[in-house]
Write a protein that holds these residues in place. Sequence first.
Motif, PDB file in Angstrom:
ATOM      1  N   ASN A  39       2.804  10.455  -2.805  1.00 18.26           N
ATOM      2  CA  ASN A  39       2.322   9.700  -3.962  1.00 18.26           C
ATOM      3  C   ASN A  39       1.317  10.520  -4.778  1.00 18.26           C
ATOM      4  O   ASN A  39       1.328  10.481  -6.017  1.00 18.26           O
ATOM      5  CB  ASN A  39       1.661   8.401  -3.508  1.00 18.26           C
ATOM      6  CG  ASN A  39       2.658   7.408  -2.961  1.00 18.26           C
ATOM      7  OD1 ASN A  39       3.753   7.248  -3.485  1.00 18.26           O
ATOM      8  ND2 ASN A  39       2.292   6.734  -1.880  1.00 18.26           N
ATOM      9  N   SER A  40       0.453  11.233  -4.092  1.00 17.10           N
ATOM     10  CA  SER A  40      -0.527  12.073  -4.797  1.00 17.10           C
ATOM     11  C   SER A  40       0.169  13.160  -5.606  1.00 17.10           C
ATOM     12  O   SER A  40      -0.241  13.480  -6.728  1.00 17.10           O
ATOM     13  CB  SER A  40      -1.504  12.705  -3.794  1.00 17.10           C
ATOM     14  OG  SER A  40      -2.327  11.727  -3.190  1.00 17.10           O
ATOM     15  N   THR A  41       1.234  13.714  -5.045  1.00 16.10           N
ATOM     16  CA  THR A  41       1.987  14.755  -5.760  1.00 16.10           C
ATOM     17  C   THR A  41       2.648  14.178  -6.998  1.00 16.10           C
ATOM     18  O   THR A  41       2.564  14.752  -8.098  1.00 16.10           O
ATOM     19  CB  THR A  41       3.054  15.366  -4.837  1.00 16.10           C
ATOM     20  OG1 THR A  41       2.412  15.941  -3.710  1.00 16.10           O
ATOM     21  CG2 THR A  41       3.847  16.433  -5.567  1.00 16.10           C
ATOM     22  N   PHE A  42       3.311  13.027  -6.850  1.00 12.28           N
ATOM     23  CA  PHE A  42       3.957  12.394  -8.001  1.00 12.28           C
ATOM     24  C   PHE A  42       2.919  11.982  -9.047  1.00 12.28           C
ATOM     25  O   PHE A  42       3.157  12.088 -10.256  1.00 12.28           O
ATOM     26  CB  PHE A  42       4.740  11.155  -7.556  1.00 12.28           C
ATOM     27  CG  PHE A  42       6.047  11.464  -6.885  1.00 12.28           C
ATOM     28  CD1 PHE A  42       6.795  12.580  -7.231  1.00 12.28           C
ATOM     29  CD2 PHE A  42       6.541  10.628  -5.895  1.00 12.28           C
ATOM     30  CE1 PHE A  42       8.006  12.862  -6.619  1.00 12.28           C
ATOM     31  CE2 PHE A  42       7.748  10.895  -5.275  1.00 12.28           C
ATOM     32  CZ  PHE A  42       8.484  12.012  -5.638  1.00 12.28           C
ATOM     33  N   ALA A  43       1.757  11.493  -8.589  1.00 13.73           N
ATOM     34  CA  ALA A  43       0.700  11.089  -9.518  1.00 13.73           C
ATOM     35  C   ALA A  43       0.196  12.287 -10.318  1.00 13.73           C
ATOM     36  O   ALA A  43      -0.078  12.176 -11.520  1.00 13.73           O
ATOM     37  CB  ALA A  43      -0.456  10.436  -8.757  1.00 13.73           C
ATOM     38  N   TRP A 103       0.804  -1.212   0.000  1.00 15.31           N
ATOM     39  CA  TRP A 103       0.000   0.000   0.000  1.00 15.31           C
ATOM     40  C   TRP A 103       0.848   1.278   0.000  1.00 15.31           C
ATOM     41  O   TRP A 103       0.308   2.372  -0.037  1.00 15.31           O
ATOM     42  CB  TRP A 103      -0.926   0.003   1.226  1.00 15.31           C
ATOM     43  CG  TRP A 103      -1.272  -1.373   1.713  1.00 15.31           C
ATOM     44  CD1 TRP A 103      -0.920  -1.946   2.900  1.00 15.31           C
ATOM     45  CD2 TRP A 103      -2.044  -2.378   1.019  1.00 15.31           C
ATOM     46  NE1 TRP A 103      -1.413  -3.226   2.995  1.00 15.31           N
ATOM     47  CE2 TRP A 103      -2.108  -3.526   1.858  1.00 15.31           C
ATOM     48  CE3 TRP A 103      -2.682  -2.413  -0.220  1.00 15.31           C
ATOM     49  CZ2 TRP A 103      -2.783  -4.695   1.500  1.00 15.31           C
ATOM     50  CZ3 TRP A 103      -3.350  -3.581  -0.582  1.00 15.31           C
ATOM     51  CH2 TRP A 103      -3.394  -4.694   0.268  1.00 15.31           C
ATOM     52  N   ASP A 104       2.171   1.134   0.043  1.00 19.90           N
ATOM     53  CA  ASP A 104       3.046   2.298   0.188  1.00 19.90           C
ATOM     54  C   ASP A 104       2.957   3.280  -0.974  1.00 19.90           C
ATOM     55  O   ASP A 104       3.272   4.462  -0.815  1.00 19.90           O
ATOM     56  CB  ASP A 104       4.504   1.862   0.337  1.00 19.90           C
ATOM     57  CG  ASP A 104       4.812   1.303   1.720  1.00 19.90           C
ATOM     58  OD1 ASP A 104       3.907   1.321   2.579  1.00 19.90           O
ATOM     59  OD2 ASP A 104       5.949   0.843   1.936  1.00 19.90           O
ATOM     60  N   GLY A 105       2.559   2.812  -2.144  1.00 22.18           N
ATOM     61  CA  GLY A 105       2.503   3.690  -3.312  1.00 22.18           C
ATOM     62  C   GLY A 105       1.135   4.284  -3.580  1.00 22.18           C
ATOM     63  O   GLY A 105       0.927   4.924  -4.626  1.00 22.18           O
ATOM     64  N   MET A 155       2.660   1.124  10.887  1.00 24.63           N
ATOM     65  CA  MET A 155       2.507   0.957   9.442  1.00 24.63           C
ATOM     66  C   MET A 155       1.511   1.979   8.910  1.00 24.63           C
ATOM     67  O   MET A 155       1.728   2.597   7.857  1.00 24.63           O
ATOM     68  CB  MET A 155       2.019  -0.460   9.117  1.00 24.63           C
ATOM     69  CG  MET A 155       1.945  -0.763   7.618  1.00 24.63           C
ATOM     70  SD  MET A 155       1.027  -2.285   7.206  1.00 24.63           S
ATOM     71  CE  MET A 155       1.924  -3.506   8.161  1.00 24.63           C
ATOM     72  N   LEU A 156       0.408   2.149   9.637  1.00 21.98           N
ATOM     73  CA  LEU A 156      -0.607   3.115   9.245  1.00 21.98           C
ATOM     74  C   LEU A 156      -0.008   4.513   9.129  1.00 21.98           C
ATOM     75  O   LEU A 156      -0.245   5.238   8.146  1.00 21.98           O
ATOM     76  CB  LEU A 156      -1.732   3.102  10.283  1.00 21.98           C
ATOM     77  CG  LEU A 156      -2.964   3.971  10.000  1.00 21.98           C
ATOM     78  CD1 LEU A 156      -3.829   3.332   8.939  1.00 21.98           C
ATOM     79  CD2 LEU A 156      -3.780   4.162  11.286  1.00 21.98           C
ATOM     80  N   ALA A 157       0.806   4.885  10.096  1.00 24.13           N
ATOM     81  CA  ALA A 157       1.403   6.219  10.105  1.00 24.13           C
ATOM     82  C   ALA A 157       2.366   6.409   8.938  1.00 24.13           C
ATOM     83  O   ALA A 157       2.383   7.474   8.296  1.00 24.13           O
ATOM     84  CB  ALA A 157       2.133   6.454  11.429  1.00 24.13           C
ATOM     85  N   VAL A 158       3.159   5.378   8.645  1.00 20.51           N
ATOM     86  CA  VAL A 158       4.119   5.479   7.531  1.00 20.51           C
ATOM     87  C   VAL A 158       3.387   5.688   6.212  1.00 20.51           C
ATOM     88  O   VAL A 158       3.754   6.548   5.395  1.00 20.51           O
ATOM     89  CB  VAL A 158       5.001   4.217   7.468  1.00 20.51           C
ATOM     90  CG1 VAL A 158       5.795   4.185   6.158  1.00 20.51           C
ATOM     91  CG2 VAL A 158       5.953   4.182   8.649  1.00 20.51           C
ATOM     92  N   ILE A 159       2.329   4.907   5.994  1.00 16.07           N
ATOM     93  CA  ILE A 159       1.619   5.004   4.712  1.00 16.07           C
ATOM     94  C   ILE A 159       0.883   6.340   4.609  1.00 16.07           C
ATOM     95  O   ILE A 159       0.829   6.939   3.527  1.00 16.07           O
ATOM     96  CB  ILE A 159       0.658   3.812   4.542  1.00 16.07           C
ATOM     97  CG1 ILE A 159       1.459   2.503   4.577  1.00 16.07           C
ATOM     98  CG2 ILE A 159      -0.094   3.919   3.217  1.00 16.07           C
ATOM     99  CD1 ILE A 159       0.615   1.255   4.573  1.00 16.07           C
ATOM    100  N   TRP A 160       0.359   6.837   5.735  1.00 19.45           N
ATOM    101  CA  TRP A 160      -0.250   8.172   5.704  1.00 19.45           C
ATOM    102  C   TRP A 160       0.800   9.227   5.359  1.00 19.45           C
ATOM    103  O   TRP A 160       0.510  10.214   4.670  1.00 19.45           O
ATOM    104  CB  TRP A 160      -0.886   8.505   7.053  1.00 19.45           C
ATOM    105  CG  TRP A 160      -2.338   8.170   7.150  1.00 19.45           C
ATOM    106  CD1 TRP A 160      -2.940   7.347   8.043  1.00 19.45           C
ATOM    107  CD2 TRP A 160      -3.393   8.658   6.307  1.00 19.45           C
ATOM    108  NE1 TRP A 160      -4.297   7.278   7.812  1.00 19.45           N
ATOM    109  CE2 TRP A 160      -4.601   8.078   6.757  1.00 19.45           C
ATOM    110  CE3 TRP A 160      -3.419   9.513   5.205  1.00 19.45           C
ATOM    111  CZ2 TRP A 160      -5.828   8.334   6.148  1.00 19.45           C
ATOM    112  CZ3 TRP A 160      -4.657   9.779   4.598  1.00 19.45           C
ATOM    113  CH2 TRP A 160      -5.833   9.191   5.080  1.00 19.45           C
TER     114      TRP A 160
END
Length: 387
Positions: A68-72, A31-33, A57-62
């Motif tokens: 990711n949104s910026t790169f997208a 889910w990292d990406g 894990m939740l905090a890292v992905i947040w």
Amino acid sequence: MSSNPQDGKKSGILKTVSGGSADRFWNPRFWDGMTVSAWTKLLNSGKWRVAPARYPMLAVIWGLAPLNSTFAALQNRFFKRQINATRPVQDPIFIIGHWRSGTTLLHEYMIKDQRFTTSNTYECFAPSHFLVSESFMAPWVQLLMPKKRPMDNMKVGLDRPQEDEFAICALGMNSPYRSVAFPNLDPIDDEYLTLRNLPEEEQNKWLDCLEYLVKALTVKYKKTVVLKSPSHTARVRAILKRFPNAKFIHIARDPFVLFPSTVNLWKKLSRTHGLQIPKGGPKLEEKVLKNFEDMYDAYLDDVSLIKEGNLCDITYDDLVAEPVATLERIYSTLNLGDFDKNRAVFEEFAQSQKNYKKNNFELAPEMKETIAKRWRKYFDRYFPNVK
């Protein structure tokens, strides 16, 4: 001992000896990406029922989601028009077959042919922005990768071929793989395994997502795309609507090996990538039995829709025992071109696989009876001499 997975008491798997990597908190997750919208959709699908132990894990992905949104957004800005205008070199080649049937090994072989390409691990983890981020992000992410997959001894790496279903998830599309994040809830998106009972609009959205990935890969590599996802076994009818000339390689394996190996797969993936602490047990075993039935009910209904000359059936045992001869038969059946140009590289890769250590499992007799009964269609078609 009762081992029927429906009795809710005991497992039908008596013994498991499996390889795989140990989980480390720094390892990348499926889910990292995800962008913020895709990540929020995943959490909503599980009603945000995250175990406290998974809060880090939740905090890292947040933390990663806005990046990711910026790169997208950048990929959309600079590549959207090109992706939309791109046409695949030819319709993809799909490697299909149930989980743990050898699809990954076959995938590794097929991409040794330099005329073909596929989605690698980075591209599946970050499908919304790999065209703008892979060159500078992948080397850093690679440092965090384990050496082996969590469920077996297959090597991993960001540049190695990966299952495109993970890209489907990361793009925010519905997928049964979202259950990996919430293994203790009722199955999520089961209807997206076959796509059969979806409204046409929803089915087209899913196909648009798959086509986006194929086009983005074509923009980068300008080669024929080879895709591997066991889930696609159940989606032949839908896939042919979008890619009518697609070629398929179906690989079959002894069901008495497939069942415990698939249970082990989902256990290991949920322990590594889940947002809950997986319970496993008979409920998981029933899920594996039912998913297999749904998959092959759909596949055996739809396999006749594949154009003549566009399907090749092989077995895992043949691929392991005679890999080069099996690949030569694939090339001949699907008319993939001059096999001899790639014979040497296939032979070299086959040599590198000789010391591979497989997982080992032991099934209770009652479970073997259950599998033989419920998966009879598969036995009759691919292993008629196995009782």
